[in-house]
Motif scaffolding. Structure first.
Motif, PDB file in Angstrom:
ATOM      1  N   THR A  65       0.828  -1.110  -0.041  1.00  0.00           N
ATOM      2  CA  THR A  65       0.132   0.119   0.038  1.00  0.00           C
ATOM      3  C   THR A  65       0.631   1.327   0.051  1.00  0.00           C
ATOM      4  O   THR A  65       1.883   1.279   0.217  1.00  0.00           O
ATOM      5  CB  THR A  65      -0.895   0.055   1.190  1.00  0.00           C
ATOM      6  OG1 THR A  65      -0.135  -0.009   2.443  1.00  0.00           O
ATOM      7  CG2 THR A  65      -1.865  -1.023   1.158  1.00  0.00           C
ATOM      8  N   ARG A  66       0.253   2.277  -0.352  1.00  0.00           N
ATOM      9  CA  ARG A  66       1.018   3.614  -0.225  1.00  0.00           C
ATOM     10  C   ARG A  66       0.258   4.707   0.526  1.00  0.00           C
ATOM     11  O   ARG A  66      -1.195   4.683   0.331  1.00  0.00           O
ATOM     12  CB  ARG A  66       1.195   4.061  -1.753  1.00  0.00           C
ATOM     13  CG  ARG A  66       2.099   5.491  -1.757  1.00  0.00           C
ATOM     14  CD  ARG A  66       2.577   5.583  -3.156  1.00  0.00           C
ATOM     15  NE  ARG A  66       3.656   4.636  -3.490  1.00  0.00           N
ATOM     16  CZ  ARG A  66       3.658   3.954  -4.505  1.00  0.00           C
ATOM     17  NH1 ARG A  66       2.652   3.523  -5.447  1.00  0.00           N
ATOM     18  NH2 ARG A  66       4.850   3.006  -4.634  1.00  0.00           N
TER      19      ARG A  66
ATOM     20  N   LEU B 226       0.785  12.383  -9.544  1.00  0.00           N
ATOM     21  CA  LEU B 226       0.686  11.368  -8.687  1.00  0.00           C
ATOM     22  C   LEU B 226       0.481  10.051  -9.665  1.00  0.00           C
ATOM     23  O   LEU B 226       0.401   9.148  -9.252  1.00  0.00           O
ATOM     24  CB  LEU B 226      -0.360  11.241  -7.661  1.00  0.00           C
ATOM     25  CG  LEU B 226      -0.392  12.146  -6.537  1.00  0.00           C
ATOM     26  CD1 LEU B 226      -1.524  12.234  -5.913  1.00  0.00           C
ATOM     27  CD2 LEU B 226       0.760  11.527  -5.681  1.00  0.00           C
ATOM     28  N   THR B 227       0.532  10.237 -10.970  1.00  0.00           N
ATOM     29  CA  THR B 227       0.031   9.212 -11.889  1.00  0.00           C
ATOM     30  C   THR B 227       1.140   7.880 -11.793  1.00  0.00           C
ATOM     31  O   THR B 227       0.298   6.934 -11.822  1.00  0.00           O
ATOM     32  CB  THR B 227       0.205   9.558 -13.544  1.00  0.00           C
ATOM     33  OG1 THR B 227      -0.563  10.809 -13.634  1.00  0.00           O
ATOM     34  CG2 THR B 227      -0.112   8.417 -14.427  1.00  0.00           C
TER      35      THR B 227
ATOM     36  N   TYR C 139       2.264   7.047  -9.046  1.00  0.00           N
ATOM     37  CA  TYR C 139       2.417   6.533  -7.592  1.00  0.00           C
ATOM     38  C   TYR C 139       1.018   5.975  -7.475  1.00  0.00           C
ATOM     39  O   TYR C 139       0.632   5.499  -6.078  1.00  0.00           O
ATOM     40  CB  TYR C 139       2.615   7.959  -6.715  1.00  0.00           C
ATOM     41  CG  TYR C 139       3.659   8.273  -6.629  1.00  0.00           C
ATOM     42  CD1 TYR C 139       4.640   8.280  -5.617  1.00  0.00           C
ATOM     43  CD2 TYR C 139       4.139   9.523  -7.621  1.00  0.00           C
ATOM     44  CE1 TYR C 139       5.961   8.672  -5.600  1.00  0.00           C
ATOM     45  CE2 TYR C 139       5.326   9.830  -7.725  1.00  0.00           C
ATOM     46  CZ  TYR C 139       6.332   9.498  -6.972  1.00  0.00           C
ATOM     47  OH  TYR C 139       7.590  10.315  -6.796  1.00  0.00           O
ATOM     48  N   LEU C 140       0.200   5.647  -8.096  1.00  0.00           N
ATOM     49  CA  LEU C 140      -1.374   5.038  -8.001  1.00  0.00           C
ATOM     50  C   LEU C 140      -1.216   3.725  -8.448  1.00  0.00           C
ATOM     51  O   LEU C 140      -2.210   3.084  -8.739  1.00  0.00           O
ATOM     52  CB  LEU C 140      -2.255   5.951  -8.784  1.00  0.00           C
ATOM     53  CG  LEU C 140      -2.670   7.388  -8.144  1.00  0.00           C
ATOM     54  CD1 LEU C 140      -3.581   7.938  -9.177  1.00  0.00           C
ATOM     55  CD2 LEU C 140      -2.299   7.810  -7.025  1.00  0.00           C
ATOM     56  N   ASP C 141       0.026   2.974  -8.590  1.00  0.00           N
ATOM     57  CA  ASP C 141       0.048   1.667  -9.005  1.00  0.00           C
ATOM     58  C   ASP C 141      -0.108   0.615  -7.918  1.00  0.00           C
ATOM     59  O   ASP C 141      -0.527  -0.567  -8.130  1.00  0.00           O
ATOM     60  CB  ASP C 141       1.537   1.303  -9.466  1.00  0.00           C
ATOM     61  CG  ASP C 141       2.574   1.730  -8.694  1.00  0.00           C
ATOM     62  OD1 ASP C 141       2.578   2.629  -7.562  1.00  0.00           O
ATOM     63  OD2 ASP C 141       3.647   1.043  -8.708  1.00  0.00           O
TER      64      ASP C 141
ATOM     65  N   TYR D 111      -3.720   3.037  -2.481  1.00  0.00           N
ATOM     66  CA  TYR D 111      -3.279   4.100  -1.785  1.00  0.00           C
ATOM     67  C   TYR D 111      -4.284   4.851  -0.870  1.00  0.00           C
ATOM     68  O   TYR D 111      -5.539   4.533  -1.156  1.00  0.00           O
ATOM     69  CB  TYR D 111      -2.577   5.038  -2.688  1.00  0.00           C
ATOM     70  CG  TYR D 111      -3.784   5.780  -3.582  1.00  0.00           C
ATOM     71  CD1 TYR D 111      -3.992   7.127  -3.032  1.00  0.00           C
ATOM     72  CD2 TYR D 111      -4.243   5.356  -4.594  1.00  0.00           C
ATOM     73  CE1 TYR D 111      -4.843   7.889  -3.913  1.00  0.00           C
ATOM     74  CE2 TYR D 111      -5.057   5.968  -5.447  1.00  0.00           C
ATOM     75  CZ  TYR D 111      -5.574   7.245  -5.212  1.00  0.00           C
ATOM     76  OH  TYR D 111      -6.393   7.878  -5.596  1.00  0.00           O
TER      77      TYR D 111
ATOM     78  N   LEU E   2      -9.619  12.355  -7.972  1.00  0.00           N
ATOM     79  CA  LEU E   2      -9.139  10.887  -8.732  1.00  0.00           C
ATOM     80  C   LEU E   2     -10.353   9.922  -8.596  1.00  0.00           C
ATOM     81  O   LEU E   2     -10.216   8.847  -9.225  1.00  0.00           O
ATOM     82  CB  LEU E   2      -7.867  10.633  -7.499  1.00  0.00           C
ATOM     83  CG  LEU E   2      -6.922  11.394  -7.402  1.00  0.00           C
ATOM     84  CD1 LEU E   2      -5.989  11.027  -6.384  1.00  0.00           C
ATOM     85  CD2 LEU E   2      -5.993  11.127  -8.791  1.00  0.00           C
TER      86      LEU E   2
ATOM     87  N   ARG F 118      -9.688   6.602 -10.189  1.00  0.00           N
ATOM     88  CA  ARG F 118      -8.635   5.888  -9.585  1.00  0.00           C
ATOM     89  C   ARG F 118      -8.683   6.350  -8.188  1.00  0.00           C
ATOM     90  O   ARG F 118      -7.801   7.153  -7.730  1.00  0.00           O
ATOM     91  CB  ARG F 118      -7.328   6.361 -10.347  1.00  0.00           C
ATOM     92  CG  ARG F 118      -6.967   5.988 -11.693  1.00  0.00           C
ATOM     93  CD  ARG F 118      -5.881   6.332 -12.260  1.00  0.00           C
ATOM     94  NE  ARG F 118      -4.721   5.419 -12.014  1.00  0.00           N
ATOM     95  CZ  ARG F 118      -3.390   5.602 -12.441  1.00  0.00           C
ATOM     96  NH1 ARG F 118      -3.035   6.387 -13.123  1.00  0.00           N
ATOM     97  NH2 ARG F 118      -2.575   4.726 -11.969  1.00  0.00           N
TER      98      ARG F 118
ATOM     99  N   PRO G 192      -8.652   6.771  -3.857  1.00  0.00           N
ATOM    100  CA  PRO G 192      -7.997   6.272  -2.914  1.00  0.00           C
ATOM    101  C   PRO G 192      -8.855   5.177  -2.103  1.00  0.00           C
ATOM    102  O   PRO G 192     -10.028   5.075  -2.385  1.00  0.00           O
ATOM    103  CB  PRO G 192      -7.806   7.533  -1.867  1.00  0.00           C
ATOM    104  CG  PRO G 192      -8.820   8.365  -2.389  1.00  0.00           C
ATOM    105  CD  PRO G 192      -9.073   8.072  -3.871  1.00  0.00           C
TER     106      PRO G 192
END
Length: 248
Positions: free
Chosen positions: A17-18, A76-77, A79-81, A84, A103, A108, A110
């Motif tokens: 997770t992020r 953030l593109t 960082y959404l792999d 999160y 988002l 996408r 959270p």
């Protein structure tokens, strides 16, 4: 992954997770640096760094919410792999909410939104005029909140460096126009204190209106400084929720 918008405080090659954190007015990545020892290795800890502070000190400041969340969503593109969550502190909570909404609309969203020490978007006092205060008035306001070290506020040179970013962030917060919309389809957890001069329990409870999912509120004794005083407890709650996200 590299962008000036994000400080990776503890990169993790085994992350599931992020956690992306948005600081208070004038704050930067350093606000969350101590969190790097309080979360599991499964969490990639990141902090948002807006223009005009830390390594971006010479960049033009942004003063409108639409500009901030639009630029940030693009940054953030990469960082959404991972699944999160967003964590917003004080004025950063409102930015986190607007970012989560953008988002979610982009498909996408959270997995969780954490907000701390901030009234709900519908309850924010947008006419408080903090960003228009004189220098001494602004210093007194920040001193009363207790989130800015007095070593900065009381040193004219340091405060002169810090003041523009604080004003810009308050202007973002105070000029944001609330547009009622469908609730977010994700859980929201609110952290607050029962004697915080920047908000009240009823205005924090109104975050319940902003989600069709699970809503949780954790109330601590004390004032605005509870974010530091109860940091361990706050991190423990966040860590538990992120562990559940990772398991899913």
């Amino acid at each position: 992954m590299s962008t000036p918008w994000i400080a990776r405080l503890r990169p993790s090659g085994t992350a599931t997770t992020r956690l992306i954190c948005l600081p208070h007015a004038g704050g930067g990545g350093a606000t969350f640096r101590s969190w790097s020892t309080g979360l599991s290795d499964g969490v990639d800890l990141c902090a948002v760094r807006l223009p005009g502070r830390e390594s971006r000190l010479r960049e033009p400041l942004l003063t409108r919410m639409g500009d901030v969340v639009g630029e940030l969503a693009g940054a953030l593109t990469e960082y959404l792999d991972l699944p999160y969550a967003l964590f917003g502190y004080c004025s950063g909570a409102l930015t986190a909410y607007e970012l989560a909404r953008l988002l979610e609309q982009a498909g996408r969203p959270p997995a969780h939104l954490f907000v701390c020490a901030c009234p709900s978007p519908a309850a924010v006092e947008r006419d408080s005029g903090v960003h228009k205060m004189s220098g001494p008035e602004l210093a007194d306001h920040l001193r009363a909140l207790g989130i800015i070290p007095t070593t900065i506020i009381d040193d004219p040179g340091l405060f002169a460096l810090f003041e523009p970013s604080v004003r810009a962030d308050y202007e973002i917060f105070e000029t944001d126009v609330h547009r009622p919309a469908a609730p977010l389809n994700l859980p929201i957890t609110v952290f607050g204190a029962d004697d915080d001069p920047s908000t009240t329990v009823p205005t924090m409870m109104r975050w319940r209106e902003e989600t069709s999912g699970e809503f949780t509120m954790r109330l601590f004794p004390g004032d605005h400084s509870f974010f530091e005083q109860d940091r361990t407890s706050i991190m423990r709650t966040v860590a538990a929720e992120l562990e559940a996200v990772g398991a899913r």
